[in-house]
Design a protein around this motif. Sequence first.
Motif, PDB file in Angstrom:
ATOM      1  N   HIS A  71       0.507  -1.151   0.039  1.00 51.70           N
ATOM      2  CA  HIS A  71       0.215  -0.269  -0.137  1.00 51.70           C
ATOM      3  C   HIS A  71       1.005   1.527  -0.148  1.00 51.70           C
ATOM      4  O   HIS A  71       0.961   1.983  -0.521  1.00 51.70           O
ATOM      5  CB  HIS A  71      -0.871   0.143   0.855  1.00 51.70           C
ATOM      6  N   GLY A  76      -2.736   8.788   6.992  1.00 47.87           N
ATOM      7  CA  GLY A  76      -3.582   8.513   8.060  1.00 47.87           C
ATOM      8  C   GLY A  76      -3.224   7.516   8.994  1.00 47.87           C
ATOM      9  O   GLY A  76      -2.536   7.305   9.997  1.00 47.87           O
ATOM     10  N   GLY A  77      -1.906   6.399   8.162  1.00 45.42           N
ATOM     11  CA  GLY A  77      -0.791   5.424   9.125  1.00 45.42           C
ATOM     12  C   GLY A  77       0.265   5.809   8.952  1.00 45.42           C
ATOM     13  O   GLY A  77       1.154   4.758   9.910  1.00 45.42           O
ATOM     14  N   GLY A 105      -0.976  12.000   9.482  1.00 46.53           N
ATOM     15  CA  GLY A 105      -3.218  12.060   9.691  1.00 46.53           C
ATOM     16  C   GLY A 105      -3.438  11.349  10.441  1.00 46.53           C
ATOM     17  O   GLY A 105      -4.995  11.838  10.875  1.00 46.53           O
ATOM     18  N   GLU A 106      -3.466  11.205  11.264  1.00 43.63           N
ATOM     19  CA  GLU A 106      -3.623  10.583  12.719  1.00 43.63           C
ATOM     20  C   GLU A 106      -3.849  11.951  13.538  1.00 43.63           C
ATOM     21  O   GLU A 106      -4.288  11.805  14.266  1.00 43.63           O
ATOM     22  CB  GLU A 106      -2.965   9.425  13.303  1.00 43.63           C
ATOM     23  N   PRO A 150     -13.512  11.608   8.731  1.00 46.17           N
ATOM     24  CA  PRO A 150     -11.955  12.178   8.995  1.00 46.17           C
ATOM     25  C   PRO A 150     -11.817  13.183   9.752  1.00 46.17           C
ATOM     26  O   PRO A 150     -12.191  14.448   9.071  1.00 46.17           O
ATOM     27  CB  PRO A 150     -11.265  11.509   7.939  1.00 46.17           C
ATOM     28  N   GLY A 151     -10.672  13.618  10.524  1.00 51.02           N
ATOM     29  CA  GLY A 151     -10.557  15.398  10.974  1.00 51.02           C
ATOM     30  C   GLY A 151      -9.818  15.870   9.844  1.00 51.02           C
ATOM     31  O   GLY A 151      -9.605  17.497  10.174  1.00 51.02           O
ATOM     32  N   PRO A 164      -9.602  17.197   6.593  1.00 51.00           N
ATOM     33  CA  PRO A 164      -9.990  18.028   6.212  1.00 51.00           C
ATOM     34  C   PRO A 164     -10.801  18.950   6.847  1.00 51.00           C
ATOM     35  O   PRO A 164     -11.596  20.214   6.271  1.00 51.00           O
ATOM     36  CB  PRO A 164     -11.559  17.104   4.815  1.00 51.00           C
ATOM     37  N   GLY A 194      -3.002  11.101   1.677  1.00 49.75           N
ATOM     38  CA  GLY A 194      -4.272  11.562   2.570  1.00 49.75           C
ATOM     39  C   GLY A 194      -3.948  13.538   3.150  1.00 49.75           C
ATOM     40  O   GLY A 194      -4.213  14.392   2.343  1.00 49.75           O
ATOM     41  N   VAL A 195      -3.088  13.088   3.740  1.00 55.22           N
ATOM     42  CA  VAL A 195      -2.733  14.683   4.083  1.00 55.22           C
ATOM     43  C   VAL A 195      -1.863  15.682   2.852  1.00 55.22           C
ATOM     44  O   VAL A 195      -2.355  16.708   3.636  1.00 55.22           O
ATOM     45  CB  VAL A 195      -1.567  14.444   5.441  1.00 55.22           C
ATOM     46  N   LEU A 243      -3.306  16.153   0.718  1.00 51.63           N
ATOM     47  CA  LEU A 243      -4.300  17.019   0.073  1.00 51.63           C
ATOM     48  C   LEU A 243      -5.373  18.255  -0.098  1.00 51.63           C
ATOM     49  O   LEU A 243      -5.223  19.126  -0.263  1.00 51.63           O
ATOM     50  CB  LEU A 243      -5.730  16.302   0.468  1.00 51.63           C
ATOM     51  N   ASN A 244      -4.345  18.416   1.797  1.00 49.88           N
ATOM     52  CA  ASN A 244      -4.192  19.977   2.856  1.00 49.88           C
ATOM     53  C   ASN A 244      -3.978  20.634   1.268  1.00 49.88           C
ATOM     54  O   ASN A 244      -2.568  21.206   1.252  1.00 49.88           O
ATOM     55  CB  ASN A 244      -3.547  19.824   4.691  1.00 49.88           C
ATOM     56  N   CYS A 303      -4.784  10.948  -3.681  1.00 54.84           N
ATOM     57  CA  CYS A 303      -4.296  11.266  -2.399  1.00 54.84           C
ATOM     58  C   CYS A 303      -4.492  10.466  -1.819  1.00 54.84           C
ATOM     59  O   CYS A 303      -3.538   9.504  -0.768  1.00 54.84           O
ATOM     60  CB  CYS A 303      -4.301  12.851  -1.568  1.00 54.84           C
ATOM     61  N   THR A 304      -6.141  10.052  -1.203  1.00 59.20           N
ATOM     62  CA  THR A 304      -6.489  10.439  -0.803  1.00 59.20           C
ATOM     63  C   THR A 304      -6.916   8.256  -0.868  1.00 59.20           C
ATOM     64  O   THR A 304      -6.193   7.784  -1.906  1.00 59.20           O
ATOM     65  CB  THR A 304      -7.480   9.632   0.227  1.00 59.20           C
TER      66      THR A 304
HETATM   67  O1  KG4 Z   1      -4.130   7.832   2.921  1.00 51.02           O
HETATM   68  P1  KG4 Z   1      -5.542   7.831   3.394  1.00 51.02           P
HETATM   69  O2  KG4 Z   1      -6.370   8.129   2.373  1.00 51.02           O
HETATM   70  O3  KG4 Z   1      -5.048   6.430   4.340  1.00 51.02           O
HETATM   71  C1  KG4 Z   1      -4.485   6.162   4.819  1.00 51.02           C
HETATM   72  O4  KG4 Z   1      -3.456   5.022   3.799  1.00 51.02           O
HETATM   73  O5  KG4 Z   1      -3.968   6.207   6.138  1.00 51.02           O
HETATM   74  O6  KG4 Z   1      -5.156   9.198   4.845  1.00 51.02           O
HETATM   75  C2  KG4 Z   1      -5.865  10.361   5.204  1.00 51.02           C
HETATM   76  C3  KG4 Z   1      -5.968  10.915   5.996  1.00 51.02           C
HETATM   77  C4  KG4 Z   1      -6.668  10.977   7.346  1.00 51.02           C
HETATM   78  O7  KG4 Z   1      -5.755  10.798   8.825  1.00 51.02           O
HETATM   79  C5  KG4 Z   1      -7.554  12.373   7.043  1.00 51.02           C
HETATM   80  O8  KG4 Z   1      -7.255  13.140   8.189  1.00 51.02           O
HETATM   81  C6  KG4 Z   1      -6.056  12.563   6.092  1.00 51.02           C
HETATM   82  O9  KG4 Z   1      -5.508  11.975   5.394  1.00 51.02           O
HETATM   83  N1  KG4 Z   1      -6.159  14.119   5.121  1.00 51.02           N
HETATM   84  C7  KG4 Z   1      -6.246  15.312   5.632  1.00 51.02           C
HETATM   85  C8  KG4 Z   1      -7.275  16.068   4.541  1.00 51.02           C
HETATM   86  N2  KG4 Z   1      -7.420  15.375   3.728  1.00 51.02           N
HETATM   87  C9  KG4 Z   1      -7.651  13.807   4.030  1.00 51.02           C
HETATM   88  N3  KG4 Z   1      -4.913  15.569   6.511  1.00 51.02           N
HETATM   89  C10 KG4 Z   1      -5.354  17.098   6.552  1.00 51.02           C
HETATM   90  N4  KG4 Z   1      -5.973  17.634   5.864  1.00 51.02           N
HETATM   91  C11 KG4 Z   1      -6.860  17.790   3.876  1.00 51.02           C
HETATM   92  N5  KG4 Z   1      -7.220  17.923   3.621  1.00 51.02           N
END
Ligand code: KG4
Length: 343
Positions: free
Chosen positions: A116, A141-142, A167-168, A182-183, A185, A277-278, A280-281, A307-308
């Motif tokens: 992954h 997130g992980g 992300g966590e 999820p926090g 966004p 995911g992060v 994306l910010n 991204c996610t």
């Molecule tokens: O990559 P992902 O979809 O999953 C993992 O592999 O973990 O990432 C998800 C993480 C979550 O913690 C979520 O809160 C974070 O990405 N995330 C963001 C944003 N969009 C998603 N963190 C900060 N700003 C964002 N816009």
Amino acid sequence: MPLVLAIESSCDETAVALLQGEPGQPAHILASEIASQIELHRVYGGVVPELASRNHSLHLRPLVEQALSHAGVRLAEIDTFAATSGPGLASSLLIGATAAKALAAAARRPFIAINHLEGHLLSPFVELGHVPPHLALIVSGGHTLLLDVAGPGRYQKLGSTRDDAAGEAFDKVAKMLGLPYPGGPEIEKAAATGNPAAFDFPRSMMKEPGFDFSFSGLKTAVLYTLTDRQPATGQVQIGDLPDLCASFQQAVIDVLLRKSLAAARHAGRQTLALSGGVSLNRTLRGQFEQACLQEDLALHTASPGLCTDNAAMIGFAGLLRTFENRFSPLDSPIDPNLPLTLA
Ligand code: KG4
Ligand code: ZN
């Protein structure tokens, strides 16, 4: 032109993608379908593994059919079947990997097990079609990982988080602030009207040598700020929310940016890539863009849909493996703690 069907089911997104490409050419995403479980898990404030796996098995077959029909492709035309084999939730990984193996066996085509993290790592280069030497920051997130990448499959770890992933930390702080899962966004949205200098939150390990991260102190600092301001309830005042979010977000970005630039200098790389995911910010992206411009670094970011968690990034990793005829045995296991193979 090889055609890959990819499945991603490591956590709470069920995803199927079809990709086609040639070595060194931009990969074509023919379909990228996602059945999001976010709403389902939101009431619990996080992912419930049992619910996640049950829903993967419910959604996977219709999603494969949907991807094939969107792409106008028949199962018999697919050359390889890829799936995420780890890291992630064991019961979730099993659903996707077993489905991909079954399809591969039925179609008498090779199966490819994909890490992954490698999917995230390669995601900024789908449109380019090849992976140049670069410094990679994976922020999900992980995971929070800094890697020196010489090319596909040639990774050296420079640093990672010692506690929470970035992300966590976003997710946990959002929960403290009463924001939904999820926090990330949600914090970004609330931070838009806040002052990033309103609260002086710690930037852990920023000045220390090395490229490791720590976000648990920052999370605790937000908690103490909350209980100091509202000793009775610990509830956030509506007026404080934008400033708290902006200050927290800026503390995370400062550390990620400082360490990434230092790691790129250390590794002698002229290219930086952001994934997960992060990434994306938009505030984070903006500050990375500005800093890379100043430091004369080329910046590659994954397009927002990549991204996610998604299956297109797994398909791209699978496509690169298909070009090299590097396949996996049908009895290759899933591994919830699968490390990225370093070389
Ligand atoms: O990559 P992902 O979809 O999953 C993992 O592999 O973990 O990432 C998800 C993480 C979550 O913690 C979520 O809160 C974070 O990405 N995330 C963001 C944003 N969009 C998603 N963190 C900060 N700003 C964002 N816009
Ligand atoms: Zn992920």
